[in-house]
Scaffold this active site. Sequence first.
Site, PDB file in Angstrom:
ATOM      1  N   SER A  11       0.829  -1.189   0.000  1.00 61.45           N
ATOM      2  CA  SER A  11       0.000   0.000   0.000  1.00 61.45           C
ATOM      3  C   SER A  11       0.877   1.258   0.000  1.00 61.45           C
ATOM      4  CB  SER A  11      -0.959  -0.046   1.189  1.00 61.45           C
ATOM      5  OG  SER A  11      -1.982   0.898   1.057  1.00 61.45           O
ATOM      6  N   HIS A  20      -6.888  -5.755  -2.211  1.00 56.35           N
ATOM      7  CA  HIS A  20      -5.737  -4.938  -1.794  1.00 56.35           C
ATOM      8  C   HIS A  20      -4.819  -5.678  -0.823  1.00 56.35           C
ATOM      9  CE1 HIS A  20      -3.646  -1.132  -1.166  1.00 56.35           C
ATOM     10  NE2 HIS A  20      -3.732  -1.304   0.141  1.00 56.35           N
ATOM     11  N   ASP A  44      -8.563  -4.670  -6.456  1.00 57.14           N
ATOM     12  CA  ASP A  44      -8.146  -3.741  -5.402  1.00 57.14           C
ATOM     13  C   ASP A  44      -9.103  -2.554  -5.356  1.00 57.14           C
ATOM     14  OD1 ASP A  44      -6.857  -2.042  -3.640  1.00 57.14           O
ATOM     15  OD2 ASP A  44      -4.886  -2.252  -4.573  1.00 57.14           O
TER      16      ASP A  44
END
Length: 468
Positions: free
Chosen positions: A287, A414, A379
Amino acid sequence: MFRVRVSVTTVRQLIETKIIPCIGVGLHRNLACLLRSMGGVRWKSSLRPAPLLTATPVRALIDEQISIKGRFLPPQCPVTVCAQMHSDDGDLWEAFAHYNTNADGTVNLTRDHSVGGSYLGCEPMGLFWGLQPAPGSREGLRLRKKNVETPYVMLMSLLEGHVSPSERQSTELAAITTERRYMAPGVRRTEIRQDGVVGTLFLPPGPGPFPAMLDLWGMGGGLVEYRSALFASRGYASFSLTYLGHKDLPGPQTCINVGDSYFKSAYHILQEHRQVCADRIGIIGTSFGVYLSLRLATQAGVKPSCLISINGPVGSTVKLYDADGRSESSESDQKHMVYDDQGHVSFKHISLPANIILETKVKIEHIACPLMYILGEDDQSASSMENANLIEETLRDAGKSQLFTLLSYPGAGHLIEPPYTPNSRLSLWSFKPKKLFTLWGGHPAPHAAAQEDSWKKILDFMGSHLRR
């Protein structure tokens, strides 16, 4: 009631001399079952031992497969295999699957197909990645190991019929307890508070020196240790670094109050450790940690051997307020947040390359080591596909396309983490000023497959570039 202990040799002698038929058909059948279970004479019997559930190995690392089998069951019989465990916060998580026993009265999760429950089809580790909060649990839970020095303890049970764990009337036929851990025996955990740097260093057993990883996570903040613990269990020193939302960092905790010098110091702390190979260090980021790791890799005096990026951007929408890379409050991202009909927020548009502030964009063309980018195509928290494409194009234009490896997974979200752990499609992000739930994306089975495949390839990638 009385019991007689008879040796297998004696039983065989009794059968051979035809004494057993004279003392009753029931005893004959029971002894025949005993012999068959011990590898002796194969008798066709209507009686069987009590149902048995096995898990092999009973104690394992989180990324190891476990073989789960049920035996001594009626043939062609509906059964449910159930798994239950408590998180470090005390919340109950569970998964279950419906099976029909085979003609020999067995069920084998490595071989057989689930026909209902938490997952369908042949999924040997479905009871692990299929875990979900039990009915009535708190909203927005996400399973994350906080204390890596203790295992997850999972109760596995075999139930009669096709049922769910919440059905209190179901009959338990057999049960077994398993342990899943991130830290292998002999792995050492050391808290680091040095030169203002806050993190935890994990070292494999033995004197070293070891190849190493610097481990960076996202804007959720805190100190996340479980991936580093698992790296150390696989033979790599690993330094899990926090940069946001930790009591030992400069406040306020809603801001990143450290800059480039902080991350460089962390890299050099790892590099200078006497049990680390100074010229064999990689950096992994997830991330926002992708941006930080790419930024660090292009700094003077930092020469990583490889980079691993998981679903993250090449820059930030948060304007830097000094040359050292410290940022403003992340509240400036709010104009790019998107809410669905239930009020759940997606941060995906925040990291679109078009929304990234130009001065924060990493000069990707300066990267000089192999880079693996792992992309979840579902995601919902980052524009990972657009950022992966930008990295690939930039390296190609710089004549460095050979450095780039892309792993792209349909249906994955994600949070691509170590394998056989459950995905949360959404979870609680913040309490104040009101409860906010964020979308991560990912569908259970394809996300689980992505975690399993990517972890193997991460370890292979590290092995290729750190164990030369």
